[in-house]
Write a protein that holds these residues in place. Structure first.
Motif, PDB file in Angstrom:
ATOM      1  N   TYR A  10      41.581  36.820  50.078  1.00 18.39           N
ATOM      2  CA  TYR A  10      41.582  35.350  50.163  1.00 18.39           C
ATOM      3  C   TYR A  10      41.777  34.665  48.815  1.00 18.39           C
ATOM      4  CZ  TYR A  10      39.510  36.087  54.799  1.00 18.39           C
ATOM      5  OH  TYR A  10      39.267  36.473  56.072  1.00 18.39           O
ATOM      6  N   LEU A  11      41.782  35.459  47.750  1.00 20.47           N
ATOM      7  CA  LEU A  11      41.730  34.845  46.409  1.00 20.47           C
ATOM      8  C   LEU A  11      42.831  33.810  46.192  1.00 20.47           C
ATOM      9  CD1 LEU A  11      40.292  34.772  43.634  1.00 20.47           C
ATOM     10  CD2 LEU A  11      42.058  36.337  42.810  1.00 20.47           C
ATOM     11  N   GLU A  40      51.607  26.397  37.432  1.00 17.82           N
ATOM     12  CA  GLU A  40      52.471  25.944  38.531  1.00 17.82           C
ATOM     13  C   GLU A  40      52.225  26.799  39.766  1.00 17.82           C
ATOM     14  OE1 GLU A  40      54.768  23.512  38.342  1.00 17.82           O
ATOM     15  OE2 GLU A  40      54.793  23.096  36.187  1.00 17.82           O
ATOM     16  N   ASN A  41      52.121  28.093  39.517  1.00 12.21           N
ATOM     17  CA  ASN A  41      52.035  29.047  40.608  1.00 12.21           C
ATOM     18  C   ASN A  41      50.832  29.956  40.366  1.00 12.21           C
ATOM     19  OD1 ASN A  41      52.391  31.163  42.400  1.00 12.21           O
ATOM     20  ND2 ASN A  41      54.621  31.182  42.154  1.00 12.21           N
ATOM     21  N   VAL A  42      49.925  30.043  41.333  1.00 17.37           N
ATOM     22  CA  VAL A  42      48.704  30.824  41.078  1.00 17.37           C
ATOM     23  C   VAL A  42      49.018  32.309  40.846  1.00 17.37           C
ATOM     24  CG1 VAL A  42      47.058  29.268  42.199  1.00 17.37           C
ATOM     25  CG2 VAL A  42      48.182  31.045  43.539  1.00 17.37           C
ATOM     26  N   ASP A  43      50.191  32.769  41.274  1.00 13.65           N
ATOM     27  CA  ASP A  43      50.581  34.163  40.990  1.00 13.65           C
ATOM     28  C   ASP A  43      50.767  34.403  39.489  1.00 13.65           C
ATOM     29  OD1 ASP A  43      50.542  35.092  43.555  1.00 13.65           O
ATOM     30  OD2 ASP A  43      52.602  34.442  43.964  1.00 13.65           O
ATOM     31  N   ASP A 157      37.825  45.302  46.050  1.00 15.25           N
ATOM     32  CA  ASP A 157      38.137  44.747  47.374  1.00 15.25           C
ATOM     33  C   ASP A 157      37.354  43.464  47.683  1.00 15.25           C
ATOM     34  OD1 ASP A 157      35.982  46.487  47.226  1.00 15.25           O
ATOM     35  OD2 ASP A 157      36.012  46.903  49.381  1.00 15.25           O
ATOM     36  N   ILE A 158      36.302  43.241  46.954  1.00 14.32           N
ATOM     37  CA  ILE A 158      35.570  41.973  47.140  1.00 14.32           C
ATOM     38  C   ILE A 158      35.314  41.296  45.785  1.00 14.32           C
ATOM     39  CG2 ILE A 158      34.336  42.655  49.263  1.00 14.32           C
ATOM     40  CD1 ILE A 158      31.820  42.969  47.245  1.00 14.32           C
ATOM     41  N   PHE A 178      36.054  31.664  54.069  1.00 13.01           N
ATOM     42  CA  PHE A 178      36.357  32.821  53.210  1.00 13.01           C
ATOM     43  C   PHE A 178      35.091  33.497  52.680  1.00 13.01           C
ATOM     44  CE2 PHE A 178      40.612  30.849  51.564  1.00 13.01           C
ATOM     45  CZ  PHE A 178      41.163  31.026  52.824  1.00 13.01           C
ATOM     46  N   PHE A 179      33.974  32.789  52.765  1.00 12.18           N
ATOM     47  CA  PHE A 179      32.783  33.260  52.045  1.00 12.18           C
ATOM     48  C   PHE A 179      31.703  33.767  52.995  1.00 12.18           C
ATOM     49  CE2 PHE A 179      35.061  30.417  49.291  1.00 12.18           C
ATOM     50  CZ  PHE A 179      35.051  31.100  48.085  1.00 12.18           C
TER      51      PHE A 179
END
Lengths: 343, 283
Positions: A10-11, A40-43, A157-158, A178-179
């Motif tokens: 979900y990040l 601009e882009n979270v990636d 993973d978390i 998500f939480f």
């Protein structure tokens, strides 16, 4: 403090959702330099723990900006840099550095520019792993208990997510699905293992706790001359140091025939020869050894009469950056052993 | 963001008018300035020993000692030497011209600790400018202090600042004025000749625990003057001195005036001799 769990998948979507709280900022690559900038882009965000060259202070104490405009009528302050921002990816040392800068800039009378930038910026911290030169375990700044709105610890993973403020709580509420409140025994074990793994990764350390006394005792030591001889007075240490706050002001006229212009503020460095130069001329700190001594007094002994703590937060940037190996590590080693470093 | 009007900004200089100026000696000028806003002018108060930041738009900003006393409100006085870019521009200003000031800054002299004591003021050269503030403060509140000794030395008679004023003080019975010059170039000098420490010979007996000294002068002077004050057995924390450093913000943010881990602008500029024993680089 409330601690929640989030699945790593979900990040990206969660970080994307933070745009409603302000413009996103964080560490991104720009012309081959990792730097804190608009995202601009979270990636593009680099959240694996790598250090930016210039510390996070640049977002709160900008390298160069106009503090005010002047004309025949007087001075008008410039607050155009204030905008709602969300800073993603602040490491524990970054957060500690801001808490130290707060002591300088928010002490009455507060610096309005720093204050405005600080109050308008949410801090989303991220855990990191030690780099080659990280010293934050020595300086006690490897973990953080306050100074963030949310803090993410990456357990593959978390994520375990610390909720540090009312604003952070609101951010969670926006994506409540998500939480998970249910942190299991297995999660706790995982966290403990991560802490142990991280603690074992530190390659370098120094005797930070004893440094105030050692600095005091070494004030007249000839070892300073050894370092002064090597120092290039380039000021790199101060630019990359997250707790260096010095600045200088210059009035710059507009290109017109009128009395109009701006009062510009730019980072300064106590390593520069003209740092303590007054009209006359008289230089209160003309010697390199005196300037080095001042810097290390602040980093390893105390800075500011009111908040007399050493300012070093152990990020290791001076170790990475100084071209002639003058840094908190070599200084601490030399004054602890009373020997200059071997060639 | 909240409206900009609500943001407190300590860096914004306030307009002030030069109401009077005259030359003290060559390249040293006396300025009387008043806030343009009359209410502000009358409510503006300070402690002797504090300083202000003075701006000329486009030329920058620098700290200057306040030479007037808060016991005479409304007008701020400064004695300024033409020594750099900003002061050169300031010397071109005429009466009624506007300059910009902010402050007052710094701690000032510890007047509460000085009350009831004999006061010894020791000034060298330009150092008399900030000390003129405490000098007049003591004279304006004469009943609150013991005896008053004013020791002032300059290089030669042509460099004595506030000459008329200070020689008029010699007529008063409630102050002992001792003036000296290093060299008498005029041939008309009626006072002592020699360095300022020589004036200590003329002081009557004092009770050191009931005495307070304030010192300001060129860096070289402190060591010798303090030796004399220590010979008189004045406690180290009752010897105050006011220091000069490079300053840009005046409020402990820009870093330039740092001394050890203190800032001259907020922890000083007045320090005691006792402070200087604990914090290096002070003198």
């Amino acid at each position: 403090m409330r601690i929640l769990k989030m699945d790593s998948k979900y990040l990206k979507e969660f970080l994307e959702s933070l745009r409603m709280f302000g413009k996103l900022y964080g560490p991104i690559w720009k012309r081959d330099v990792l730097t804190h900038d608009h995202v601009e882009n979270v990636d593009d965000l680099v959240l694996d723990g790598e250090h930016t060259l210039i510390p996070v202070k640049k977002l709160f104490h900008p390298k160069r900006f106009n503090t005010m405009r002047f004309n025949e009528e007087g001075f008008t302050p410039n607050y155009s840099m204030f905008e709602k921002r969300v800073l993603i990816g602040a490491h524990p040392c970054d957060i500690h550095s801001l808490l130290r800068l707060d002591e300088v800039f928010l002490t009455d009378p507060a610096d309005p520019y720093y204050k405005g930038l600080r109050e308008n910026t949410a801090i989303i911290g991220f855990s990191c792993l030690p780099t080659e030169n990280s010293l934050c375990r020595s300086t006690g700044t490897d973990i953080v208990e306050s100074g963030f709105d949310l803090f993410f610890v990456d357990l593959e993973d978390i994520y375990l997510v610390w909720v540090g403020s009312s604003l952070g709580h609101d951010m969670i509420l926006e994506k409540e699905e998500f939480f998970d409140e249910n942190v299991t025994h297995a999660d706790i074990q995982k966290y403990i293992q991560w802490r142990e793994m991280r603690n074992d990764m530190f390659k370098k350390s120094f005797n930070f706790r004893d440094m105030p006394d050692i600095m005091e005792l070494s004030y007249n030591s000839e070892i300073w001359d050894y370092f002064a001889e090597k120092c290039l007075s380039c000021g790199s240490c101060t630019m990359v140091c997250p707790t260096c706050n010095c600045y200088t002001l210059t009035d710059v006229f507009d290109v017109t025939n009128k009395t109009e212009g701006r009062r510009e503020r730019v980072w300064d460095s106590c390593m520069f020869v003209d740092y303590s130069l007054v009209a006359g001329p008289h230089n209160f700190r003309g010697k390199r050894a005196d300037r080095l001594k001042l810097w290390y007094t602040h980093k390893l002994k105390a800075f500011g009469g009111e908040y007399g703590r050493p300012a070093c937060i152990g990020c290791g940037r001076c170790v990475d950056t100084c071209p002639v190996d003058i840094n908190v590590l070599t200084i601490a080693e030399a004054f602890t052993s009373c020997e200059v470093p071997a060639k | 963001m909240t409206k900009t009007q609500q943001i407190e900004n300590p860096y914004i200089p306030e307009p002030a008018r030069i109401v009077r100026h005259y030359d003290l000696v060559k390249d040293h000028r006396f300025f009387q300035v008043r806030h343009v806003d009359m209410k502000r002018a009358m409510s503006f108060t300070y402690n002797p020993g504090q300083f202000i930041m003075l701006s000329i738009p486009g030329l920058g900003e620098a700290p200057f000692s306040i030479s007037s006393t808060p016991s005479r409100p409304g007008i701020l006085e400064m004695g300024i030497r033409k020594v750099g870019k900003l002061t050169e521009a300031l010397f071109k200003k005429k009466d009624n011209d506007i300059i910009y000031i902010r402050g007052p800054y710094g701690n000032g002299f510890k007047i509460d600790q000085m009350r009831g004591k004999d006061i010894i003021i020791v000034a060298g050269g330009l150092g008399v400018i900030p000390l003129r503030s405490i000098l007049y403060y003591v004279l304006d509140n004469r009943d609150q202090f013991g005896r008053l000794f004013f020791l002032y030395g300059a290089k030669n008679p042509d460099e004595i600042l506030f000459k008329t004023e200070f020689f008029q003080l010699k007529n008063r019975v409630d102050i002992e004025c001792l003036y000296t010059v290093d060299v008498d170039t005029s041939g008309e000098w009626t006072e002592a000749v020699g360095v300022v420490t020589r004036l200590f010979e003329h002081l009557p007996e004092i009770d050191p625990s009931r005495s307070a000294a304030v010192v300001c002068g060129p860096p070289v002077m402190y060591k010798y003057v303090i030796q004399e004050l220590l010979k008189l057995k004045i406690p180290k924390n009752q010897i105050q001195m006011t220091l000069e450093r490079k300053m840009e913000c005046g409020v402990g943010k820009c870093g330039h005036c740092v001394l050890d881990h203190l800032y001259t602008c907020i922890d000083g500029p007045v320090f005691t001799y006792w402070d200087t024993l604990h914090f290096r680089e002070l003198i």
